[in-house]
Enzyme design. Structure first.
Site, PDB file in Angstrom:
ATOM      1  N   ALA A   1    -101.345   3.328  52.954  1.00 50.37           N
ATOM      2  CA  ALA A   1    -101.980   4.428  52.266  1.00 50.37           C
ATOM      3  C   ALA A   1    -102.444   3.849  50.755  1.00 50.37           C
ATOM      4  CB  ALA A   1    -101.259   5.595  52.194  1.00 50.37           C
TER       5      ALA A   1
ATOM      6  N   ASN B   1     -92.213   2.334  45.216  1.00 53.10           N
ATOM      7  CA  ASN B   1     -91.103   3.343  44.526  1.00 53.10           C
ATOM      8  C   ASN B   1     -89.704   2.816  44.517  1.00 53.10           C
ATOM      9  OD1 ASN B   1     -92.407   5.735  44.203  1.00 53.10           O
ATOM     10  ND2 ASN B   1     -92.074   6.725  46.184  1.00 53.10           N
TER      11      ASN B   1
ATOM     12  N   LYS C   1     -89.108   7.519  37.414  1.00 52.03           N
ATOM     13  CA  LYS C   1     -89.519   8.181  38.737  1.00 52.03           C
ATOM     14  C   LYS C   1     -88.444   8.156  39.830  1.00 52.03           C
ATOM     15  CE  LYS C   1     -92.795   8.700  41.902  1.00 52.03           C
ATOM     16  NZ  LYS C   1     -93.311   7.953  42.939  1.00 52.03           N
TER      17      LYS C   1
ATOM     18  N   ASN D   1     -87.847  11.198  42.300  1.00 49.83           N
ATOM     19  CA  ASN D   1     -87.917  11.236  43.630  1.00 49.83           C
ATOM     20  C   ASN D   1     -86.273  11.292  44.265  1.00 49.83           C
ATOM     21  OD1 ASN D   1     -89.996   8.424  43.415  1.00 49.83           O
ATOM     22  ND2 ASN D   1     -90.483  10.198  44.757  1.00 49.83           N
TER      23      ASN D   1
ATOM     24  N   ASN E   1     -87.014  14.028  46.889  1.00 49.42           N
ATOM     25  CA  ASN E   1     -87.272  13.360  48.291  1.00 49.42           C
ATOM     26  C   ASN E   1     -86.134  13.740  49.474  1.00 49.42           C
ATOM     27  OD1 ASN E   1     -89.393  12.532  47.001  1.00 49.42           O
ATOM     28  ND2 ASN E   1     -89.538  10.717  47.749  1.00 49.42           N
TER      29      ASN E   1
ATOM     30  N   SER F   1     -92.689  11.620  50.689  1.00 52.80           N
ATOM     31  CA  SER F   1     -93.117  10.474  51.300  1.00 52.80           C
ATOM     32  C   SER F   1     -91.812  10.251  52.509  1.00 52.80           C
ATOM     33  CB  SER F   1     -93.265   9.359  50.611  1.00 52.80           C
ATOM     34  OG  SER F   1     -92.193   9.063  49.905  1.00 52.80           O
TER      35      SER F   1
ATOM     36  N   GLU G   1     -87.317   5.052  52.511  1.00 51.58           N
ATOM     37  CA  GLU G   1     -86.960   4.136  51.400  1.00 51.58           C
ATOM     38  C   GLU G   1     -85.705   4.509  50.624  1.00 51.58           C
ATOM     39  OE1 GLU G   1     -91.182   4.381  49.488  1.00 51.58           O
ATOM     40  OE2 GLU G   1     -90.746   2.161  49.489  1.00 51.58           O
TER      41      GLU G   1
HETATM   42  N1  LIG Z   1     -98.373   6.630  49.516  1.00 51.97           N
HETATM   43  C1  LIG Z   1     -98.138   7.343  48.189  1.00 51.97           C
HETATM   44  O1  LIG Z   1     -98.319   8.428  47.879  1.00 51.97           O
HETATM   45  C2  LIG Z   1     -97.231   6.602  47.442  1.00 51.97           C
HETATM   46  C3  LIG Z   1     -96.792   5.501  47.599  1.00 51.97           C
HETATM   47  N2  LIG Z   1     -95.740   4.889  46.821  1.00 51.97           N
HETATM   48  C4  LIG Z   1     -95.221   3.660  47.118  1.00 51.97           C
HETATM   49  O2  LIG Z   1     -96.088   2.529  47.387  1.00 51.97           O
HETATM   50  C5  LIG Z   1     -95.285   1.807  48.677  1.00 51.97           C
HETATM   51  C6  LIG Z   1     -96.195   1.935  49.758  1.00 51.97           C
HETATM   52  O3  LIG Z   1     -96.546   3.365  50.256  1.00 51.97           O
HETATM   53  P1  LIG Z   1     -97.484   3.611  51.263  1.00 51.97           P
HETATM   54  O4  LIG Z   1     -98.917   2.867  51.011  1.00 51.97           O
HETATM   55  O5  LIG Z   1     -97.386   4.948  51.467  1.00 51.97           O
HETATM   56  O6  LIG Z   1     -96.846   2.943  52.529  1.00 51.97           O
HETATM   57  P2  LIG Z   1     -97.583   2.445  53.754  1.00 51.97           P
HETATM   58  O7  LIG Z   1     -96.367   2.363  54.868  1.00 51.97           O
HETATM   59  O8  LIG Z   1     -98.701   3.495  54.223  1.00 51.97           O
HETATM   60  O9  LIG Z   1     -97.883   1.033  53.625  1.00 51.97           O
HETATM   61  C7  LIG Z   1     -97.282  -0.078  53.793  1.00 51.97           C
HETATM   62  C8  LIG Z   1     -97.914  -1.131  54.649  1.00 51.97           C
HETATM   63  O10 LIG Z   1     -97.377  -2.427  54.754  1.00 51.97           O
HETATM   64  C9  LIG Z   1     -97.531  -2.972  56.016  1.00 51.97           C
HETATM   65  N3  LIG Z   1     -96.806  -3.991  55.864  1.00 51.97           N
HETATM   66  C10 LIG Z   1     -95.541  -4.378  55.697  1.00 51.97           C
HETATM   67  N4  LIG Z   1     -95.379  -5.666  55.937  1.00 51.97           N
HETATM   68  C11 LIG Z   1     -96.541  -6.274  56.400  1.00 51.97           C
HETATM   69  C12 LIG Z   1     -96.966  -7.614  56.644  1.00 51.97           C
HETATM   70  N5  LIG Z   1     -95.977  -8.605  56.593  1.00 51.97           N
HETATM   71  N6  LIG Z   1     -97.994  -7.755  56.975  1.00 51.97           N
HETATM   72  C13 LIG Z   1     -99.099  -6.778  57.047  1.00 51.97           C
HETATM   73  N7  LIG Z   1     -98.711  -5.529  56.662  1.00 51.97           N
HETATM   74  C14 LIG Z   1     -97.450  -5.239  56.530  1.00 51.97           C
HETATM   75  C15 LIG Z   1     -96.799  -1.709  56.627  1.00 51.97           C
HETATM   76  O11 LIG Z   1     -97.079  -1.821  58.431  1.00 51.97           O
HETATM   77  P3  LIG Z   1     -95.711  -1.020  59.110  1.00 51.97           P
HETATM   78  O12 LIG Z   1     -95.809   0.039  58.872  1.00 51.97           O
HETATM   79  O13 LIG Z   1     -96.540  -1.498  60.322  1.00 51.97           O
HETATM   80  O14 LIG Z   1     -94.899  -1.875  58.918  1.00 51.97           O
HETATM   81  C16 LIG Z   1     -97.720  -0.629  56.246  1.00 51.97           C
HETATM   82  O15 LIG Z   1     -98.889  -0.275  56.862  1.00 51.97           O
HETATM   83  C17 LIG Z   1     -93.994   2.505  48.999  1.00 51.97           C
HETATM   84  O16 LIG Z   1     -92.985   1.795  47.730  1.00 51.97           O
HETATM   85  C18 LIG Z   1     -94.173   3.866  48.393  1.00 51.97           C
HETATM   86  O17 LIG Z   1     -93.001   4.608  47.914  1.00 51.97           O
HETATM   87  C19 LIG Z   1     -95.672   5.330  45.422  1.00 51.97           C
HETATM   88  C20 LIG Z   1     -96.270   6.459  45.234  1.00 51.97           C
HETATM   89  C21 LIG Z   1     -97.166   7.238  46.006  1.00 51.97           C
HETATM   90  C1  LIG Z   2     -95.259  12.679  45.082  1.00 53.71           C
HETATM   91  C2  LIG Z   2     -95.280  11.221  45.345  1.00 53.71           C
HETATM   92  C3  LIG Z   2     -96.405  10.944  46.231  1.00 53.71           C
HETATM   93  C4  LIG Z   2     -95.717  10.891  43.798  1.00 53.71           C
HETATM   94  O1  LIG Z   2     -95.874   9.324  44.003  1.00 53.71           O
HETATM   95  C5  LIG Z   2     -93.773  10.684  45.757  1.00 53.71           C
HETATM   96  O2  LIG Z   2     -93.450   9.949  44.953  1.00 53.71           O
HETATM   97  C6  LIG Z   2     -93.366  10.793  47.170  1.00 53.71           C
HETATM   98  O3  LIG Z   2     -93.790  11.642  47.896  1.00 53.71           O
HETATM   99  O4  LIG Z   2     -92.372  10.040  47.281  1.00 53.71           O
END
Ligand SMILES: NC(=O)C1=CN([C@@H]2O[C@H](COP(=O)(O)OP(=O)(O)OC[C@H]3O[C@@H](n4cnc5c(N)ncnc54)[C@H](OP(=O)(O)O)[C@@H]3O)[C@@H](O)[C@H]2O)C=CC1
Ligand SMILES: CC(C)(CO)C(=O)C(=O)O
Length: 315
Positions: free
Chosen positions: A10, A106, A190, A194, A198, A265, A277
């Site tokens: 995402a 995070n 943060k 969280n 969370n 999340s 997480e």
């Molecule tokens: N989404 C949000 O609103 C927010 C997210 N964050 C933080 O950002 C980070 C990412 O979150 P988010 O984007 O939601 O997580 P997602 O799970 O959507 O994205 C992480 C992606 O990385 C992939 N991945 C992991 N290892 C590999 C690899 N070796 N090769 C290819 N792909 C890989 C995962 O695949 P698979 O699932 O198949 O392992 C998954 O698709 C987290 O720490 C989250 O807490 C912070 C604030 C907001």
């Molecule tokens: C609210 C949000 C998306 C803000 O980053 C978050 O921290 C979570 O869902 O864990």
């Protein structure tokens, strides 16, 4: 600029789309299920910051770093926190092809892991407090945003030029972003947010707003804030608040209302039967509390309950 986005779900897909729309070179390392879709449909980001769209041909879409040939100004790690070590180890194999590595994740402990592979000079961290959700094939929606993204170097006493340049680039791409002197200060803030919201939101299956409306959950959240604040202080960390009571005032009056409709999340992970997480969030507070001999009974209990619940579906 050239960007590598490692672990594009995402957050990584949204940032990748926004940066590519600004004309930057963006290579995404992502799972095969995303690669096939994005090749065909490209990426669209909608919601809080407006609309952004790229064709699949505007992005480098790879399932492994072995397929990439570019050099990168910034490698952004956007995996979940439990994959930070393996992501950093893989990126380290690129050696001189990467200038800076940025943990966008995070929780606490991620930057330290990246530093082990790249050293302090090449390591940056970011604090993201915006909600990104994959809402369809090639579609990410930005649901809420409580503040700018913060980027900074660990233990810096001045804003690092690399952080300033990255912040400017992300802001120009459409997400407000600010360089800060001490990224750990932002990450501790943060962590407080969280840990307070969370685990309870995930275990009770509710959005953040409801937790602030109920006397029982407010009492539990106040205990989490007190314990987390004590651990941050014990670690020698600092925040914007003099004590946990001052944080509570800001939390209930400002931070909680702007993300009231958000479902944590951690809850989304549980619903999707994915690991949470917990170890980088309330589990981190519980572990550090034990090491520092600071009592964290509420955090210990909630961490144990989250781990129990995820163990049921991960078996
Ligand atoms: N989404 C949000 O609103 C927010 C997210 N964050 C933080 O950002 C980070 C990412 O979150 P988010 O984007 O939601 O997580 P997602 O799970 O959507 O994205 C992480 C992606 O990385 C992939 N991945 C992991 N290892 C590999 C690899 N070796 N090769 C290819 N792909 C890989 C995962 O695949 P698979 O699932 O198949 O392992 C998954 O698709 C987290 O720490 C989250 O807490 C912070 C604030 C907001
Ligand atoms: C609210 C949000 C998306 C803000 O980053 C978050 O921290 C979570 O869902 O864990």
């Amino acid at each position: 600029m050239n960007f590598l986005i490692y672990g594009a779900g995402a957050l990584g897909q949204a940032l990748g789309c926004m940066l590519a729309c600004q004309g930057h070179t963006v290579d995404l390392i992502l799972r095969p299920r995303f690669k096939d879709t994005l090749e065909k449909s490209g990426l669209t980001v909608t919601g809080y910051f407006g609309e952004f769209a790229t064709k699949g041909s505007q992005l480098g879409l790879y399932t492994s770093l072995d397929e990439t040939a570019n050099s990168y100004n910034y490698a952004l790690i956007t995996t979940k926190a439990y994959d930070t070590a393996s992501a950093a180890a893989s990126i380290a194999a690129l050696e001189q092809r990467v200038e800076y590595v940025v943990s966008m994740q995070n929780g606490c402990g991620n930057i330290e892991l990246v530093e082990q592979f790249f050293g302090t000079e090449k390591t940056l961290g970011a604090r993201v407090i915006t909600g990104f959700e994959i809402t369809g094939p090639g579609k990410v929606t930005i649901t809420v945003s409580a503040d700018d993204i913060h980027v900074g170097a660990p233990l810096a006493d001045a804003i690092s030029p690399a952080a300033a340049s990255l912040a400017k680039t992300i802001t120009e791409a459409g997400h407000p972003c600010r360089a800060v002197e001490d990224i750990n200060r932002s990450l501790f803030a943060k962590l407080l947010y969280n840990c307070t919201l969370n685990p309870l939101g995930a275990l009770l299956g509710v959005h953040y707003g409801l937790l602030g409306k109920n006397r029982e959950t407010v009492a539990v959240m106040n205990r989490i804030i007190d314990e987390t604040f004590a651990v941050i202080t014990g670690l020698g960390g600092s925040t914007d608040w003099a004590d946990s009571d001052q944080y509570k005032e800001v939390f209930y009056s400002e931070l909680l209302p702007v993300t009231a409709s958000h479902r944590p999340s951690m809850l989304q992970d549980m619903e999707n039967h994915k690991p949470t997480e917990v170890d980088a969030l309330i589990g981190y507070v519980s572990r550090q509390g034990q090491l520092l001999d600071i009592a964290t009974p509420t955090c210990d209990t909630l961490a144990a309950m989250v781990k129990f619940k995820q163990a049921q579906y991960l078996q």
